[in-house]
Motif scaffolding. Sequence first.
Motif, PDB file in Angstrom:
ATOM      1  N   ILE A 141       0.831  -1.203   0.000  1.00  0.00           N
ATOM      2  CA  ILE A 141       0.000   0.000   0.000  1.00  0.00           C
ATOM      3  C   ILE A 141       0.868   1.257   0.000  1.00  0.00           C
ATOM      4  N   ILE A 142       1.926   1.248   0.811  1.00  0.00           N
ATOM      5  CA  ILE A 142       2.798   2.425   0.928  1.00  0.00           C
ATOM      6  C   ILE A 142       3.654   2.620  -0.318  1.00  0.00           C
ATOM      7  N   PHE A 143       4.285   1.551  -0.796  1.00  0.00           N
ATOM      8  CA  PHE A 143       5.258   1.705  -1.878  1.00  0.00           C
ATOM      9  C   PHE A 143       4.667   1.569  -3.284  1.00  0.00           C
ATOM     10  N   SER A 192       0.861   7.495   2.180  1.00  0.00           N
ATOM     11  CA  SER A 192       1.592   7.800   3.415  1.00  0.00           C
ATOM     12  C   SER A 192       0.582   8.057   4.533  1.00  0.00           C
ATOM     13  N   TYR A 193       1.015   7.810   5.751  1.00  0.00           N
ATOM     14  CA  TYR A 193       0.109   7.874   6.900  1.00  0.00           C
ATOM     15  C   TYR A 193       0.501   8.972   7.868  1.00  0.00           C
ATOM     16  N   THR A 194      -0.484   9.757   8.257  1.00  0.00           N
ATOM     17  CA  THR A 194      -0.309  10.709   9.345  1.00  0.00           C
ATOM     18  C   THR A 194      -0.421   9.947  10.663  1.00  0.00           C
ATOM     19  N   GLU A 195      -0.171  10.623  11.754  1.00  0.00           N
ATOM     20  CA  GLU A 195      -0.338   9.971  13.056  1.00  0.00           C
ATOM     21  C   GLU A 195      -1.763   9.454  13.220  1.00  0.00           C
ATOM     22  N   SER A 196      -2.740  10.289  12.914  1.00  0.00           N
ATOM     23  CA  SER A 196      -4.141   9.900  13.090  1.00  0.00           C
ATOM     24  C   SER A 196      -4.526   8.729  12.192  1.00  0.00           C
ATOM     25  N   SER A 197      -4.134   8.769  10.923  1.00  0.00           N
ATOM     26  CA  SER A 197      -4.519   7.690  10.001  1.00  0.00           C
ATOM     27  C   SER A 197      -3.799   6.386  10.320  1.00  0.00           C
ATOM     28  N   ALA A 198      -2.557   6.479  10.795  1.00  0.00           N
ATOM     29  CA  ALA A 198      -1.820   5.267  11.183  1.00  0.00           C
ATOM     30  C   ALA A 198      -2.496   4.599  12.377  1.00  0.00           C
ATOM     31  N   ILE A 256       4.411  -7.313   9.057  1.00  0.00           N
ATOM     32  CA  ILE A 256       3.781  -6.662   7.906  1.00  0.00           C
ATOM     33  C   ILE A 256       3.245  -7.653   6.873  1.00  0.00           C
ATOM     34  N   PRO A 257       3.965  -8.740   6.525  1.00  0.00           N
ATOM     35  CA  PRO A 257       3.418  -9.670   5.511  1.00  0.00           C
ATOM     36  C   PRO A 257       2.146 -10.395   5.936  1.00  0.00           C
ATOM     37  N   ASN A 258       1.855 -10.414   7.231  1.00  0.00           N
ATOM     38  CA  ASN A 258       0.723 -11.202   7.733  1.00  0.00           C
ATOM     39  C   ASN A 258      -0.513 -10.373   8.058  1.00  0.00           C
ATOM     40  N   ILE A 259      -0.489  -9.101   7.690  1.00  0.00           N
ATOM     41  CA  ILE A 259      -1.641  -8.214   7.886  1.00  0.00           C
ATOM     42  C   ILE A 259      -2.030  -7.655   6.522  1.00  0.00           C
ATOM     43  N   LEU A 260      -3.249  -7.937   6.079  1.00  0.00           N
ATOM     44  CA  LEU A 260      -3.700  -7.540   4.748  1.00  0.00           C
ATOM     45  C   LEU A 260      -4.893  -6.593   4.836  1.00  0.00           C
ATOM     46  N   LYS A 261      -5.021  -5.776   3.783  1.00  0.00           N
ATOM     47  CA  LYS A 261      -6.178  -4.882   3.679  1.00  0.00           C
ATOM     48  C   LYS A 261      -6.720  -4.947   2.262  1.00  0.00           C
ATOM     49  N   ASN A 262      -8.039  -5.035   2.159  1.00  0.00           N
ATOM     50  CA  ASN A 262      -8.708  -5.028   0.856  1.00  0.00           C
ATOM     51  C   ASN A 262      -9.886  -4.072   0.969  1.00  0.00           C
ATOM     52  N   SER A 291       6.164   6.308   7.024  1.00  0.00           N
ATOM     53  CA  SER A 291       5.808   6.512   5.612  1.00  0.00           C
ATOM     54  C   SER A 291       5.709   7.988   5.258  1.00  0.00           C
ATOM     55  N   SER A 292       5.464   8.840   6.244  1.00  0.00           N
ATOM     56  CA  SER A 292       5.359  10.283   5.994  1.00  0.00           C
ATOM     57  C   SER A 292       6.543  11.052   6.582  1.00  0.00           C
TER      58      SER A 292
END
Length: 264
Positions: A113-115, A120-126, A152-158, A214-215
């Motif tokens: 998602i990041i790369f 990129s994530y702000t403090e609130s969005s992270a 990280i490899p074991n957490i997914l988002k769709n 990321s930010s």
Amino acid sequence: MKRIYSKLIEVSEKPLKTAELIGGKYIVVNLLGKGSYGYTYLVNDQQENLLVLKQLRKYKMLEESGRNSFKREANILKTLNCSAFPTFYEHFEENNKQFIVMEHKKGSTFEEIIFRENISYTESSAFNELYHILHLVKYIHELGFIHRDLRIPNILKNDKEYFIIDFGLARKLEDQTSLIEKKVNHLEKQLYREIAFKSDFYALGHFLLFLLYSSFEPISKKKRSWEEELQLTPIAKKVLRKMLQLDEPYAEVQLLINDVKECI
């Protein structure tokens, strides 16, 4: 001698080939990953459904702890009656090889998602992402399990769905630490692998740092700690320090959820 024999098997073992037929009904599409315990493949069944096939490594089959760990993963998957985790289909043995078949969860890792998506994530969005993931962890913990591999490899988002996969290292809270795990002398690995709720929080602390960085725009080449580099609110810093066990760690997940909510 036994250790040398095991090492020889480990380095000589090859994964299954593409298009190979397993169990009379699963056709290997490609290799998804390789770990110390197993190979993971994407496979098609007879109805052309995409599934995940996990194979126990041959050298791990020589060890009782390896065989038990594989059976344990199958039993845990059977217990997790929730769409956020892979559905268990079957556990079988063929040609002296052990396999687990499970649902294939479609989604992206947060690294992708990041790369790839340039997010990129702000403090609130992270912290908002962590908030959603912690509710899945709460489900796991309430069943008495610790995942012990929330990397990280074991957490997914769709889209708006979140998934946690790979329960190969998961344990029941009352499980005794194995002799192999007791030999681990690297502090960070101990913090990840301890059979305690706080080990999952520790892993998610590093996950959260990954999102926060990321930010981050470095202004110096000088190496500094995350507390010096990241501009965080006091509550966010407090939560991270507790997750990373720099301060008294959280005893249970709801306490962490309550504090994370304040950071959103």
